[in-house]
Motif scaffolding. Structure first.
Motif, PDB file in Angstrom:
ATOM      1  N   GLN A   1       0.751   5.782  -0.452  1.00  0.00           N
ATOM      2  CA  GLN A   1      -0.179   6.900  -0.498  1.00  0.00           C
ATOM      3  C   GLN A   1       0.485   8.183  -0.960  1.00  0.00           C
ATOM      4  O   GLN A   1       1.679   8.379  -0.789  1.00  0.00           O
TER       5      GLN A   1
ATOM      6  N   HIS B   1      -4.827   6.566  -0.736  1.00  0.00           N
ATOM      7  CA  HIS B   1      -3.900   5.432  -0.732  1.00  0.00           C
ATOM      8  C   HIS B   1      -4.287   4.440  -1.825  1.00  0.00           C
ATOM      9  O   HIS B   1      -5.439   4.398  -2.275  1.00  0.00           O
ATOM     10  N   TYR B   2      -3.280   3.703  -2.267  1.00  0.00           N
ATOM     11  CA  TYR B   2      -3.408   2.766  -3.377  1.00  0.00           C
ATOM     12  C   TYR B   2      -2.946   1.394  -2.894  1.00  0.00           C
ATOM     13  O   TYR B   2      -1.880   1.270  -2.304  1.00  0.00           O
ATOM     14  N   VAL B   3      -3.763   0.402  -3.154  1.00  0.00           N
ATOM     15  CA  VAL B   3      -3.467  -0.966  -2.740  1.00  0.00           C
ATOM     16  C   VAL B   3      -3.067  -1.761  -3.976  1.00  0.00           C
ATOM     17  O   VAL B   3      -3.846  -1.859  -4.932  1.00  0.00           O
TER      18      VAL B   3
ATOM     19  N   HIS C   1      -4.023   5.577   4.990  1.00  0.00           N
ATOM     20  CA  HIS C   1      -3.839   4.173   5.378  1.00  0.00           C
ATOM     21  C   HIS C   1      -2.989   4.154   6.645  1.00  0.00           C
ATOM     22  O   HIS C   1      -2.087   4.984   6.799  1.00  0.00           O
TER      23      HIS C   1
ATOM     24  N   SER D   1      -7.858   1.990  -5.096  1.00  0.00           N
ATOM     25  CA  SER D   1      -7.520   3.170  -4.302  1.00  0.00           C
ATOM     26  C   SER D   1      -8.687   3.605  -3.440  1.00  0.00           C
ATOM     27  O   SER D   1      -9.848   3.312  -3.736  1.00  0.00           O
TER      28      SER D   1
ATOM     29  N   LYS E   1      -2.122  -5.424  -5.191  1.00  0.00           N
ATOM     30  CA  LYS E   1      -2.208  -6.824  -4.772  1.00  0.00           C
ATOM     31  C   LYS E   1      -2.788  -7.642  -5.914  1.00  0.00           C
ATOM     32  O   LYS E   1      -3.694  -7.181  -6.607  1.00  0.00           O
TER      33      LYS E   1
ATOM     34  N   PRO F   1       1.214   2.520   5.312  1.00  0.00           N
ATOM     35  CA  PRO F   1       1.642   2.389   3.909  1.00  0.00           C
ATOM     36  C   PRO F   1       3.123   2.029   3.808  1.00  0.00           C
ATOM     37  O   PRO F   1       3.905   2.383   4.700  1.00  0.00           O
TER      38      PRO F   1
ATOM     39  N   VAL G   1       0.867  -1.174   0.000  1.00  0.00           N
ATOM     40  CA  VAL G   1       0.000   0.000   0.000  1.00  0.00           C
ATOM     41  C   VAL G   1       0.905   1.225   0.000  1.00  0.00           C
ATOM     42  O   VAL G   1       1.900   1.267   0.713  1.00  0.00           O
TER      43      VAL G   1
END
Length: 124
Positions: free
Chosen positions: A37, A48-50, A63, A58, A52, A66, A35
């Motif tokens: 951000q 924030h950007y995940v 988060h 996002s 996976k 991160p 993660v």
């Protein structure tokens, strides 16, 4: 301020689309589970950007933990740097202390490479 917020939201959409349609982009996501951000230094604007399973999602909030954060002095600086045609705008921002990085610097470098792939795909 709204333009920067919209840009961060659009960045999430662009990464999500690139993950589906750009094989080079998807390859860079391989094996990544993190993660990160992007935000203003005061935290007023944060997304924030995940990353996976070779996908990117996002959310428009902070988060708790991160892998890295990129903080821009303010929304205007973030907008200017992220939309700049100058390839060195990011480094200049760091040198001028308008951008601060925290967390895993190796992951920041990975993200910069990822962003270049997204731009390269867009130009075609």
């Amino acid at each position: 301020m709204i333009k920067f917020r919209l840009l961060l939201w659009a960045l999430g959409l662009m990464m999500k689309k690139s993950a589906k349609n750009n094989p080079d982009f998807r390859e860079q996501l391989q094996g990544k589970d993190l993660v990160f951000q992007l935000q203003t230094a005061d935290g007023a604007i944060v997304r924030h950007y995940v990353v996976k399973d070779q996908q990117v999602k996002s959310k428009g909030k902070a988060h708790a933990d991160p892998a890295f954060s990129i903080s821009f002095k303010d929304a205007q600086t973030g907008l200017a740097v992220l939309t700049s045609k100058d390839k060195n705008a990011f480094m200049k921002g760091i040198q001028n202390k308008e951008i601060t990085l925290s967390g895993d610097f190796k992951a920041v470098m990975w993200f910069q490479g990822l962003a270049k792939l997204m731009k390269a795909k867009k130009k075609k």
